[in-house]
Design an enzyme around this catalytic site. Structure first.
Site, PDB file in Angstrom:
ATOM      1  N   TYR A   1     -21.452 -20.661 -14.898  1.00 10.80           N
ATOM      2  CA  TYR A   1     -21.796 -19.473 -15.685  1.00 10.80           C
ATOM      3  C   TYR A   1     -23.228 -19.618 -16.227  1.00 10.80           C
ATOM      4  O   TYR A   1     -23.624 -20.710 -16.654  1.00 10.80           O
ATOM      5  CB  TYR A   1     -20.771 -19.320 -16.819  1.00 10.80           C
ATOM      6  CG  TYR A   1     -21.156 -18.281 -17.829  1.00 10.80           C
ATOM      7  CD1 TYR A   1     -21.470 -16.983 -17.425  1.00 10.80           C
ATOM      8  CD2 TYR A   1     -21.231 -18.585 -19.181  1.00 10.80           C
ATOM      9  CE1 TYR A   1     -21.842 -16.019 -18.357  1.00 10.80           C
ATOM     10  CE2 TYR A   1     -21.596 -17.629 -20.111  1.00 10.80           C
ATOM     11  CZ  TYR A   1     -21.901 -16.355 -19.686  1.00 10.80           C
ATOM     12  OH  TYR A   1     -22.279 -15.416 -20.606  1.00 10.80           O
TER      13      TYR A   1
ATOM     14  N   ASP B   1     -14.134 -26.568 -16.537  1.00  8.56           N
ATOM     15  CA  ASP B   1     -14.069 -25.202 -17.059  1.00  8.56           C
ATOM     16  C   ASP B   1     -13.069 -24.460 -16.186  1.00  8.56           C
ATOM     17  O   ASP B   1     -13.341 -24.146 -15.024  1.00  8.56           O
ATOM     18  CB  ASP B   1     -15.457 -24.548 -17.015  1.00  8.56           C
ATOM     19  CG  ASP B   1     -15.450 -23.175 -17.682  1.00  8.56           C
ATOM     20  OD1 ASP B   1     -14.389 -22.532 -17.685  1.00  8.56           O
ATOM     21  OD2 ASP B   1     -16.514 -22.753 -18.171  1.00  8.56           O
TER      22      ASP B   1
ATOM     23  N   LYS C   1     -11.618 -14.234 -21.717  1.00 11.47           N
ATOM     24  CA  LYS C   1     -11.235 -13.771 -20.385  1.00 11.47           C
ATOM     25  C   LYS C   1      -9.702 -13.646 -20.289  1.00 11.47           C
ATOM     26  O   LYS C   1      -9.131 -12.913 -21.042  1.00 11.47           O
ATOM     27  CB  LYS C   1     -11.829 -14.729 -19.354  1.00 11.47           C
ATOM     28  CG  LYS C   1     -13.301 -15.106 -19.648  1.00 11.47           C
ATOM     29  CD  LYS C   1     -14.218 -13.921 -19.555  1.00 11.47           C
ATOM     30  CE  LYS C   1     -15.537 -14.036 -20.287  1.00 11.47           C
ATOM     31  NZ  LYS C   1     -16.186 -15.291 -20.466  1.00 11.47           N
TER      32      LYS C   1
ATOM     33  N   ARG D   1     -12.907 -23.884 -41.745  1.00  9.20           N
ATOM     34  CA  ARG D   1     -13.882 -24.401 -40.764  1.00  9.20           C
ATOM     35  C   ARG D   1     -13.478 -25.780 -40.234  1.00  9.20           C
ATOM     36  O   ARG D   1     -13.857 -26.178 -39.144  1.00  9.20           O
ATOM     37  CB  ARG D   1     -15.289 -24.444 -41.390  1.00  9.20           C
ATOM     38  CG  ARG D   1     -16.319 -25.084 -40.467  1.00  9.20           C
ATOM     39  CD  ARG D   1     -17.767 -24.826 -40.848  1.00  9.20           C
ATOM     40  NE  ARG D   1     -18.056 -24.868 -42.246  1.00  9.20           N
ATOM     41  CZ  ARG D   1     -18.158 -25.974 -42.998  1.00  9.20           C
ATOM     42  NH1 ARG D   1     -17.975 -27.167 -42.451  1.00  9.20           N
ATOM     43  NH2 ARG D   1     -18.425 -25.890 -44.275  1.00  9.20           N
TER      44      ARG D   1
HETATM   45  N1  LCS Z   1     -17.149 -20.348 -18.796  1.00 15.93           N
HETATM   46  C1  LCS Z   1     -17.105 -19.418 -17.828  1.00 15.93           C
HETATM   47  C2  LCS Z   1     -16.621 -19.798 -16.458  1.00 15.93           C
HETATM   48  C3  LCS Z   1     -17.504 -18.118 -18.105  1.00 15.93           C
HETATM   49  O1  LCS Z   1     -17.457 -17.214 -17.125  1.00 15.93           O
HETATM   50  C4  LCS Z   1     -17.965 -17.799 -19.411  1.00 15.93           C
HETATM   51  C5  LCS Z   1     -18.438 -16.445 -19.759  1.00 15.93           C
HETATM   52  C6  LCS Z   1     -17.986 -18.813 -20.377  1.00 15.93           C
HETATM   53  C7  LCS Z   1     -17.572 -20.081 -20.040  1.00 15.93           C
HETATM   54  C8  LCS Z   1     -18.439 -18.570 -21.775  1.00 15.93           C
HETATM   55  O2  LCS Z   1     -17.430 -17.923 -22.486  1.00 15.93           O
HETATM   56  P1  LCS Z   1     -17.729 -16.995 -23.776  1.00 15.93           P
HETATM   57  O3  LCS Z   1     -18.647 -17.770 -24.640  1.00 15.93           O
HETATM   58  O4  LCS Z   1     -18.353 -15.741 -23.275  1.00 15.93           O
HETATM   59  O5  LCS Z   1     -16.386 -16.819 -24.367  1.00 15.93           O
HETATM   60  N2  LCS Z   1     -18.595 -15.608 -18.669  1.00 15.93           N
HETATM   61  C9  LCS Z   1     -19.060 -14.370 -18.700  1.00 15.93           C
HETATM   62  C10 LCS Z   1     -19.265 -13.593 -17.549  1.00 15.93           C
HETATM   63  O6  LCS Z   1     -19.138 -13.960 -16.380  1.00 15.93           O
HETATM   64  N3  LCS Z   1     -19.653 -12.388 -17.911  1.00 15.93           N
HETATM   65  O7  LCS Z   1     -19.851 -12.301 -19.279  1.00 15.93           O
HETATM   66  C11 LCS Z   1     -19.447 -13.561 -19.875  1.00 15.93           C
END
Ligand code: LCS
Length: 394
Positions: free
Chosen positions: A113, A185, A210, A58
């Site tokens: 997001y 981001d 992604k 951790r």
């Molecule tokens: N930043 C962006 C630009 C994102 O599109 C997402 C998730 C996150 C951060 C968060 O990432 P995660 O915690 O899911 O790894 N975007 C999503 C979307 O557009 N559809 O489902 C998840």
């Protein structure tokens, strides 16, 4: 020497170290929660930070598998150091808790997001942190939003789901002058197409879920920036524990090895699909940073080396027509997330951005009829054929 490698070589080689025990070619998965100390003196020195090394999975640097991923990502973004997380949201949370405290002010892009919007609008204010959502595509708005307490500017460019682009270099320079941290981001562009740190930002992050993982089979997040900030963040990481699993870290290392190849195909296909949609009379509008019709096309060309695989559009007939289109695709998968090898289609107003209040969605351009497409790396002709038959069925 790694600093001199070209991007593609870094994707494949950076941070990879041959296994010194058995000579394994690929980075091993250190599936362990804890590490053995030689004696109490060494254990105490590691805990005191007087000796580098691993302690407990951790606590940063977590495990050698995590360390390779963090270093590789930092190399790709041009940062001094990196840190991995259980998800993109865990990364954004740790950055926020490290940079902000009660009484501070955060300026955030207004199109972001949905869960980031909720973290900033619901959780941070409860901790006494003031948040302003600003259309960061207009520099004047950014300048006006600064207060003496502003400690962080959070940008998402291109933004989810409108693909709005903001001037990272200019905003980073303003933030620096005001003594605020500039965080980007970079999930949509990835370091292959955009390197925020080179544009002057302090931190660049990606949801590994992604394009970094790339195959829609893991959750993860990663941040690159200065050693000083990454070290400061390690306390929050250790105390809150949103840690990536070792297997996920390994999958991300593997994903990064083909990032440059995948991103080229994602972008090539997305451009073809965007042009196809723009040519259709039954399509009201298309947003893709690579189209000259994009409101920040020139800026996108200046700060990105390519336009990635995300686009949004609305067809004539608004939400009802959009729903019928989505329900009629056969090859594209109706699923949230993005950046997968497979083309994904979804409806932000009722899915990824349903948590954003309706009035806010309207104000920032997330219309009820907006359809988001994450263009995969299938043959572009098959993707277009699928969209054609679905448009016919509307
Ligand atoms: N930043 C962006 C630009 C994102 O599109 C997402 C998730 C996150 C951060 C968060 O990432 P995660 O915690 O899911 O790894 N975007 C999503 C979307 O557009 N559809 O489902 C998840």
């Amino acid at each position: 020497m790694e600093r001199d490698m070209k991007f593609a070589t870094k994707c494949v080689r950076a941070a990879e170290k041959p296994d010194p025990i058995f000579g394994a070619h690929t980075t091993p998965i250190f599936q362990t929660s804890t590490f053995i100390f030689e004696n109490t003196e060494q254990g105490a020195a590691r805990f005191a930070g007087e000796e580098s090394g691993y302690v407990y999975a951790r606590i940063p640097p977590n495990t050698p598998t995590h360390a390779v991923l963090a270093e590789k990502f930092a190399e790709l973004e041009g940062g001094e150091a990196g840190q991995t997380f259980a998800s993109g949201m865990a990364a954004i949370t740790a950055i926020s808790l490290t940079a902000l405290k009660q009484g501070d002010h955060l300026i955030s892009t207004d199109v972001i997001y949905g869960c980031t919007y909720s973290l900033f609008s619901q959780i941070l204010p409860g901790l006494g942190i003031d948040v302003s959502f600003v259309d960061t595509s207009k520099i004047e708005n950014v300048k006006q939003a600064f207060k003496p307490e502003t400690k962080m500017v959070f940008l998402e460019s291109p933004a989810n789901p409108t693909l709005t682009v903001c001037d990272i270099a200019e905003i980073a320079a303003i933030a620096k002058e005001k003594g605020a941290l500039c965080v980007v981001d970079n999930t949509f562009a990835t370091p292959y197409f955009q390197r925020p740190l080179e544009l002057g930002a302090d931190l660049s992050l990606s949801s590994c879920t992604k394009y970094i993982g790339g195959h829609a089979d893991l959750l993860g997040g990663v941040v690159a920036g200065s050693k000083a900030f990454i070290n400061r963040m390690s306390a929050v990481v250790g105390y809150t524990g949103g840690i990536m699993g070792p297997h996920e870290a390994w999958l991300c290392i593997r994903g990064l090895k083909t990032l440059h190849v995948r991103m080229e195909r994602h972008a090539e296909n997305a451009m073809k699909v965007a042009k196809f949609l723009e040519s259709r009379p039954d399509v009201e509008w298309v947003r893709y940073p690579g189209l000259s019709s994009h409101p920040q096309y020139e800026l996108a060309r200046k700060q990105m080396s390519g336009f990635s695989g995300m686009l949004s559009f609305e067809i004539r007939g608004g939400i009802e027509a959009g729903r019928r289109l989505i329900d009629n695709v056969k090859l594209c998968s109706l699923a949230v997330s993005l950046g997968a090898t497979d083309t994904l289609i979804q409806h932000p107003a009722s899915m990824t951005h349903a948590c954003v209040p309706c009035a806010v969605r309207k104000k920032v351009g997330i219309t009820d009829g907006l359809v988001r497409l994450s263009v995969g790396i299938e043959d572009s002709e098959d993707i277009i054929t699928d969209l054609k038959q679905a448009l016919k069925a509307v």
